[in-house]
Design a protein around this motif. Structure first.
Motif, PDB file in Angstrom:
ATOM      1  N   GLN A 147      38.357  59.631  42.166  1.00 12.92           N
ATOM      2  CA  GLN A 147      37.368  58.826  42.994  1.00 12.92           C
ATOM      3  C   GLN A 147      36.632  57.843  42.304  1.00 12.92           C
ATOM      4  O   GLN A 147      36.300  58.097  41.223  1.00 12.92           O
ATOM      5  N   LEU A 148      36.402  56.608  43.023  1.00  9.09           N
ATOM      6  CA  LEU A 148      35.715  55.438  42.545  1.00  9.09           C
ATOM      7  C   LEU A 148      34.504  55.482  43.310  1.00  9.09           C
ATOM      8  O   LEU A 148      34.404  55.465  44.529  1.00  9.09           O
ATOM      9  N   ASP A 149      33.332  55.252  42.596  1.00  9.77           N
ATOM     10  CA  ASP A 149      32.010  55.011  43.179  1.00  9.77           C
ATOM     11  C   ASP A 149      31.816  53.628  43.357  1.00  9.77           C
ATOM     12  O   ASP A 149      31.511  52.695  42.807  1.00  9.77           O
ATOM     13  N   SER A 150      32.229  53.163  44.872  1.00  9.49           N
ATOM     14  CA  SER A 150      32.009  51.608  45.318  1.00  9.49           C
ATOM     15  C   SER A 150      30.852  50.991  45.224  1.00  9.49           C
ATOM     16  O   SER A 150      30.606  49.834  44.931  1.00  9.49           O
ATOM     17  N   SER A 151      29.604  51.927  45.080  1.00 11.34           N
ATOM     18  CA  SER A 151      28.294  51.366  45.077  1.00 11.34           C
ATOM     19  C   SER A 151      28.041  50.787  43.675  1.00 11.34           C
ATOM     20  O   SER A 151      27.068  49.808  43.570  1.00 11.34           O
ATOM     21  N   ARG A 152      29.026  50.950  42.525  1.00 10.39           N
ATOM     22  CA  ARG A 152      28.781  50.475  41.534  1.00 10.39           C
ATOM     23  C   ARG A 152      29.572  49.521  41.102  1.00 10.39           C
ATOM     24  O   ARG A 152      30.037  49.011  40.025  1.00 10.39           O
ATOM     25  N   ARG A 153      30.681  49.053  41.684  1.00 12.20           N
ATOM     26  CA  ARG A 153      31.837  48.093  41.562  1.00 12.20           C
ATOM     27  C   ARG A 153      32.453  48.577  40.620  1.00 12.20           C
ATOM     28  O   ARG A 153      32.662  47.905  39.342  1.00 12.20           O
ATOM     29  N   PRO A 154      33.090  49.491  40.487  1.00  8.86           N
ATOM     30  CA  PRO A 154      33.778  50.241  39.127  1.00  8.86           C
ATOM     31  C   PRO A 154      35.124  49.340  38.937  1.00  8.86           C
ATOM     32  O   PRO A 154      35.895  50.104  37.758  1.00  8.86           O
ATOM     33  N   LEU A 155      35.646  48.472  39.581  1.00 10.14           N
ATOM     34  CA  LEU A 155      37.056  48.009  39.615  1.00 10.14           C
ATOM     35  C   LEU A 155      37.208  46.363  39.331  1.00 10.14           C
ATOM     36  O   LEU A 155      36.273  45.733  40.088  1.00 10.14           O
ATOM     37  N   ALA A 156      38.034  46.026  38.064  1.00 16.86           N
ATOM     38  CA  ALA A 156      37.978  44.501  38.091  1.00 16.86           C
ATOM     39  C   ALA A 156      39.394  44.224  37.626  1.00 16.86           C
ATOM     40  O   ALA A 156      39.878  44.927  37.000  1.00 16.86           O
ATOM     41  N   VAL A 157      39.811  43.437  38.120  1.00 17.14           N
ATOM     42  CA  VAL A 157      40.934  42.792  37.933  1.00 17.14           C
ATOM     43  C   VAL A 157      41.420  41.668  36.996  1.00 17.14           C
ATOM     44  O   VAL A 157      40.476  40.932  36.867  1.00 17.14           O
ATOM     45  N   SER A 158      41.972  41.707  35.762  1.00 21.97           N
ATOM     46  CA  SER A 158      42.015  40.789  34.745  1.00 21.97           C
ATOM     47  C   SER A 158      42.384  39.401  35.098  1.00 21.97           C
ATOM     48  O   SER A 158      42.950  39.238  36.275  1.00 21.97           O
ATOM     49  N   PRO A 159      42.013  38.316  34.530  1.00 24.13           N
ATOM     50  CA  PRO A 159      42.262  37.007  34.983  1.00 24.13           C
ATOM     51  C   PRO A 159      43.693  36.554  35.279  1.00 24.13           C
ATOM     52  O   PRO A 159      43.944  35.759  36.309  1.00 24.13           O
ATOM     53  N   ASP A 160      44.639  37.201  34.541  1.00 25.03           N
ATOM     54  CA  ASP A 160      46.082  36.964  34.726  1.00 25.03           C
ATOM     55  C   ASP A 160      46.549  37.915  35.751  1.00 25.03           C
ATOM     56  O   ASP A 160      47.701  37.873  36.291  1.00 25.03           O
ATOM     57  N   GLY A 161      45.796  38.644  36.213  1.00 25.25           N
ATOM     58  CA  GLY A 161      46.166  39.635  37.082  1.00 25.25           C
ATOM     59  C   GLY A 161      47.307  40.921  36.810  1.00 25.25           C
ATOM     60  O   GLY A 161      47.778  41.505  37.793  1.00 25.25           O
ATOM     61  N   SER A 162      47.345  41.239  35.650  1.00 19.14           N
ATOM     62  CA  SER A 162      48.216  42.093  35.023  1.00 19.14           C
ATOM     63  C   SER A 162      47.668  43.409  34.814  1.00 19.14           C
ATOM     64  O   SER A 162      48.283  44.346  34.726  1.00 19.14           O
ATOM     65  N   ARG A 163      46.198  43.589  34.806  1.00 17.18           N
ATOM     66  CA  ARG A 163      45.543  44.744  34.444  1.00 17.18           C
ATOM     67  C   ARG A 163      44.427  44.705  35.421  1.00 17.18           C
ATOM     68  O   ARG A 163      43.722  44.134  35.834  1.00 17.18           O
ATOM     69  N   LEU A 164      43.933  46.184  35.407  1.00 13.62           N
ATOM     70  CA  LEU A 164      42.765  46.433  35.934  1.00 13.62           C
ATOM     71  C   LEU A 164      42.009  47.263  34.823  1.00 13.62           C
ATOM     72  O   LEU A 164      42.423  48.024  34.105  1.00 13.62           O
ATOM     73  N   VAL A 165      40.778  47.306  35.061  1.00 12.12           N
ATOM     74  CA  VAL A 165      39.688  48.016  34.475  1.00 12.12           C
ATOM     75  C   VAL A 165      39.006  48.856  35.382  1.00 12.12           C
ATOM     76  O   VAL A 165      38.469  48.258  36.403  1.00 12.12           O
ATOM     77  N   TYR A 166      38.651  50.172  35.127  1.00 17.75           N
ATOM     78  CA  TYR A 166      37.807  50.890  36.247  1.00 17.75           C
ATOM     79  C   TYR A 166      37.241  52.235  35.563  1.00 17.75           C
ATOM     80  O   TYR A 166      37.598  52.386  34.495  1.00 17.75           O
ATOM     81  N   ALA A 167      36.396  52.626  36.083  1.00 14.59           N
ATOM     82  CA  ALA A 167      35.474  53.759  35.713  1.00 14.59           C
ATOM     83  C   ALA A 167      35.972  54.684  36.476  1.00 14.59           C
ATOM     84  O   ALA A 167      36.134  54.839  37.622  1.00 14.59           O
ATOM     85  N   GLN A 168      36.006  55.768  35.411  1.00 15.60           N
ATOM     86  CA  GLN A 168      36.369  57.267  35.966  1.00 15.60           C
ATOM     87  C   GLN A 168      35.769  58.015  34.835  1.00 15.60           C
ATOM     88  O   GLN A 168      35.956  58.104  33.902  1.00 15.60           O
ATOM     89  N   GLY A 169      34.840  59.097  35.562  1.00 13.56           N
ATOM     90  CA  GLY A 169      34.030  59.950  34.635  1.00 13.56           C
ATOM     91  C   GLY A 169      33.154  59.327  34.094  1.00 13.56           C
ATOM     92  O   GLY A 169      32.388  58.356  34.546  1.00 13.56           O
ATOM     93  N   ASN A 170      33.015  59.433  32.638  1.00  9.59           N
ATOM     94  CA  ASN A 170      32.032  58.612  31.929  1.00  9.59           C
ATOM     95  C   ASN A 170      32.697  57.422  31.165  1.00  9.59           C
ATOM     96  O   ASN A 170      32.125  57.075  30.100  1.00  9.59           O
ATOM     97  N   HIS A 171      33.723  57.021  31.366  1.00 11.14           N
ATOM     98  CA  HIS A 171      34.494  56.099  30.427  1.00 11.14           C
ATOM     99  C   HIS A 171      35.239  55.208  31.404  1.00 11.14           C
ATOM    100  O   HIS A 171      35.528  55.245  32.609  1.00 11.14           O
ATOM    101  N   LEU A 172      35.476  54.080  30.719  1.00 10.75           N
ATOM    102  CA  LEU A 172      36.182  52.742  31.212  1.00 10.75           C
ATOM    103  C   LEU A 172      37.793  53.068  31.248  1.00 10.75           C
ATOM    104  O   LEU A 172      38.224  53.588  29.987  1.00 10.75           O
ATOM    105  N   TRP A 173      38.645  52.720  31.872  1.00 11.03           N
ATOM    106  CA  TRP A 173      40.144  52.926  31.902  1.00 11.03           C
ATOM    107  C   TRP A 173      40.674  51.515  32.096  1.00 11.03           C
ATOM    108  O   TRP A 173      40.275  50.943  32.968  1.00 11.03           O
ATOM    109  N   VAL A 174      41.698  51.429  31.180  1.00  9.08           N
ATOM    110  CA  VAL A 174      42.534  50.065  31.586  1.00  9.08           C
ATOM    111  C   VAL A 174      43.636  50.383  32.093  1.00  9.08           C
ATOM    112  O   VAL A 174      44.620  51.203  31.433  1.00  9.08           O
TER     113      VAL A 174
END
Length: 166
Positions: A42-69
């Motif tokens: 589950q992603l907490d949308s209130s904290r904008r936990p997802l971002a797409v890399s500038p080249d569009g090839s990767r995502l960074v998101y929060a899950q638990g207490n870490h960031l994931w790529v």
């Protein structure tokens, strides 16, 4: 002589058309990339936990207490060890550096950056108010917003936040 001139013009026109056809730019077919987030993540949308890399090839998101790529050409994400996240209200809101080498995020009252390929997180600055999100601008200048407050800037190498006056 008119016939010879007409023949040369026709041959020159055909050569020009052939060169135009073979040297024209060909449309590049980009690969299709899909993302499915399992229902157990589950992603907490209130904290904008997802971002797409500038080249569009990767995502960074929060899950638990870490960031994931997650590279979109791979099925499994990679934990950004060292990106411990607070559960506080100051927000997470990760964002990428323009070159895609770093991810910045807010946690524990500080703005942090961490190499996107793994490594140690480093503090950029203390957050003056409740963090809302940011952007990595030209000249390695980071601009970030606060909830109901001013916009600040800080160098990508870290320092004291300053009011951003464009």
């Amino acid at each position: 002589s008119w016939g010879l001139l007409a023949g040369v013009a026709v041959v020159a026109g055909m050569l020009s058309a052939g060169l135009f056809w073979f040297l024209r730019p060909v449309a590049t077919q980009l690969p299709l990339r899909k993302l499915t987030i399992p229902a157990t993540q589950q992603l907490d949308s209130s904290r904008r936990p997802l971002a797409v890399s500038p080249d569009g090839s990767r995502l960074v998101y929060a899950q638990g207490n870490h960031l994931w790529v997650r590279s979109l050409d791979q099925l499994e994400p990679r934990d950004l060890v060292g990106s411990e996240l607070s559960s506080g209200p100051e927000g997470l809101n990760p964002f990428w550096s323009a070159d895609g080498k770093f991810v910045a995020y807010g946690s524990n009252g500080k703005l942090w950056k961490i190499p996107a390929d793994g490594g140690s997180a480093s503090t950029l600055c203390n957050l003056p108010l409740s963090y809302r999100g940011g952007a990595w601008g030209a000249g390695d200048l980071i601009i970030f917003a606060t909830t109901r407050g001013p916009i600040y800037k800080v160098p990508a190498g870290g320092g004291d936040p300053q009011l951003y006056l464009p």
